[in-house]
Design a protein around this motif. Structure first.
Motif, PDB file in Angstrom:
ATOM      1  N   MET A  46       3.282   6.170  -5.404  1.00 36.16           N
ATOM      2  CA  MET A  46       3.029   6.346  -6.827  1.00 36.16           C
ATOM      3  C   MET A  46       1.841   7.282  -7.072  1.00 36.16           C
ATOM      4  O   MET A  46       1.910   8.179  -7.913  1.00 36.16           O
ATOM      5  N   THR A  47       0.747   7.086  -6.315  1.00 37.99           N
ATOM      6  CA  THR A  47      -0.440   7.931  -6.531  1.00 37.99           C
ATOM      7  C   THR A  47      -0.185   9.380  -6.136  1.00 37.99           C
ATOM      8  O   THR A  47      -0.672  10.304  -6.787  1.00 37.99           O
ATOM      9  N   LEU A  48       0.604   9.590  -5.061  1.00 41.06           N
ATOM     10  CA  LEU A  48       0.922  10.963  -4.655  1.00 41.06           C
ATOM     11  C   LEU A  48       1.835  11.642  -5.673  1.00 41.06           C
ATOM     12  O   LEU A  48       1.755  12.860  -5.878  1.00 41.06           O
ATOM     13  N   SER A  49       2.692  10.864  -6.343  1.00 36.25           N
ATOM     14  CA  SER A  49       3.566  11.428  -7.373  1.00 36.25           C
ATOM     15  C   SER A  49       2.779  11.797  -8.633  1.00 36.25           C
ATOM     16  O   SER A  49       3.132  12.745  -9.340  1.00 36.25           O
ATOM     17  N   LEU A  50       1.711  11.054  -8.910  1.00 38.89           N
ATOM     18  CA  LEU A  50       0.938  11.270 -10.141  1.00 38.89           C
ATOM     19  C   LEU A  50      -0.349  12.063  -9.914  1.00 38.89           C
ATOM     20  O   LEU A  50      -1.141  12.211 -10.845  1.00 38.89           O
ATOM     21  N   GLN A  51      -0.566  12.574  -8.690  1.00 42.12           N
ATOM     22  CA  GLN A  51      -1.846  13.212  -8.389  1.00 42.12           C
ATOM     23  C   GLN A  51      -2.073  14.509  -9.168  1.00 42.12           C
ATOM     24  O   GLN A  51      -3.209  14.928  -9.348  1.00 42.12           O
ATOM     25  N   HIS A  52      -1.006  15.134  -9.654  1.00 43.91           N
ATOM     26  CA  HIS A  52      -1.164  16.368 -10.430  1.00 43.91           C
ATOM     27  C   HIS A  52      -1.436  16.099 -11.913  1.00 43.91           C
ATOM     28  O   HIS A  52      -1.824  17.008 -12.649  1.00 43.91           O
ATOM     29  N   ARG A  53      -1.255  14.848 -12.330  1.00 41.72           N
ATOM     30  CA  ARG A  53      -1.512  14.496 -13.731  1.00 41.72           C
ATOM     31  C   ARG A  53      -2.924  13.948 -13.931  1.00 41.72           C
ATOM     32  O   ARG A  53      -3.529  14.177 -14.964  1.00 41.72           O
ATOM     33  N   VAL A  55       0.832  -1.208   0.000  1.00 38.08           N
ATOM     34  CA  VAL A  55       0.000   0.000   0.000  1.00 38.08           C
ATOM     35  C   VAL A  55       0.865   1.256   0.000  1.00 38.08           C
ATOM     36  O   VAL A  55       0.568   2.219  -0.714  1.00 38.08           O
ATOM     37  N   LEU A  56       1.951   1.248   0.771  1.00 34.83           N
ATOM     38  CA  LEU A  56       2.842   2.423   0.797  1.00 34.83           C
ATOM     39  C   LEU A  56       3.498   2.654  -0.564  1.00 34.83           C
ATOM     40  O   LEU A  56       3.668   3.802  -0.987  1.00 34.83           O
ATOM     41  N   ALA A  57       3.870   1.570  -1.248  1.00 36.27           N
ATOM     42  CA  ALA A  57       4.451   1.710  -2.586  1.00 36.27           C
ATOM     43  C   ALA A  57       3.432   2.312  -3.550  1.00 36.27           C
ATOM     44  O   ALA A  57       3.755   3.237  -4.323  1.00 36.27           O
TER      45      ALA A  57
END
Length: 201
Positions: free
Chosen positions: A171-178, A165-167
């Motif tokens: 990933m989701t926090l890195s892509l949240q602006h896209r 879940v942390l991995a």
């Protein structure tokens, strides 16, 4: 509402404070620590009703005998004792991983994730309350699962799922602006992490 919610914990503490003097002492405490067999019998009758409870008293006496023959070790003696070394390593590993598993970071950054997910300001405290409720419910679930699967399975499974879940959360926090939907996926992952934490470690 929040002041009342926080104050409600004081109500349960007050109930315990008022009712505690009416509860009997532990039979094993009365017999092992105090050496008062009559008070022990009285406490057993108060807890379990009238009847022959000699078997329970015999068990407590066996426990007392076992405790008398067991040497109490100091901290340094525990560390030096070879027969306890693997148990000590295991406990240190469990406690260290529990502190470093990421639950504090999840609680700390969850408000920011909820804010980024465009939740209304007044709803965020209730969503945070939902996280706490999830942890409480999953801890109750853990108490029923531990007898069925054992501690080792829950530890390994919990930590494995938490790492996954942390991995995904990274990933989701890195892509949240896209992608706009990534915010909601991050919220779901936070809830899943808390559930796995409560039912595992």
């Amino acid at each position: 509402l929040w002041p009342w919610l926080l104050a409600s914990s004081g109500l349960s503490a007050l109930v315990q404070l008022v009712t505690l003097p009416f509860f009997p002492d532990s039979p094993s405490y009365l017999l092992i620590q105090k050496g008062n067999e009559e008070a022990c019998r009285k406490a057993i009758r108060k807890l379990w009703g009238e009847g022959d409870h000699q078997a329970e008293i015999d068990d407590i006496m066996k426990e007392k005998g076992a405790m008398a023959s067991t040497k109490t070790l100091r901290v340094l003696e525990v560390i030096k004792e070879r027969s306890l070394r693997w148990q000590l390593y295991f406990m240190m590993t469990v406690m260290t991983t529990l502190q470093l598993c990421g639950i504090n970071a999840i609680y700390f950054y969850s408000f920011e994730v909820f804010h980024t997910a465009k939740f209304e300001e007044y709803l965020i405290p209730y969503v945070s309350l939902g996280i706490g409720l999830c942890e409480c419910l999953s801890s109750i679930l853990c108490s029923t699962l531990i007898d069925r699967f054992g501690r080792k399975v829950l530890l390994w499974g919990g930590y494995t799922l938490m790492c996954s879940v942390l991995a995904l959360l990274t990933m989701t926090l890195s892509l949240q602006h896209r992608f706009f939907w990534m915010h909601y996926f991050s919220v779901i992952l936070i809830f899943l992490f808390v559930v796995f934490y409560g039912s595992g470690p």
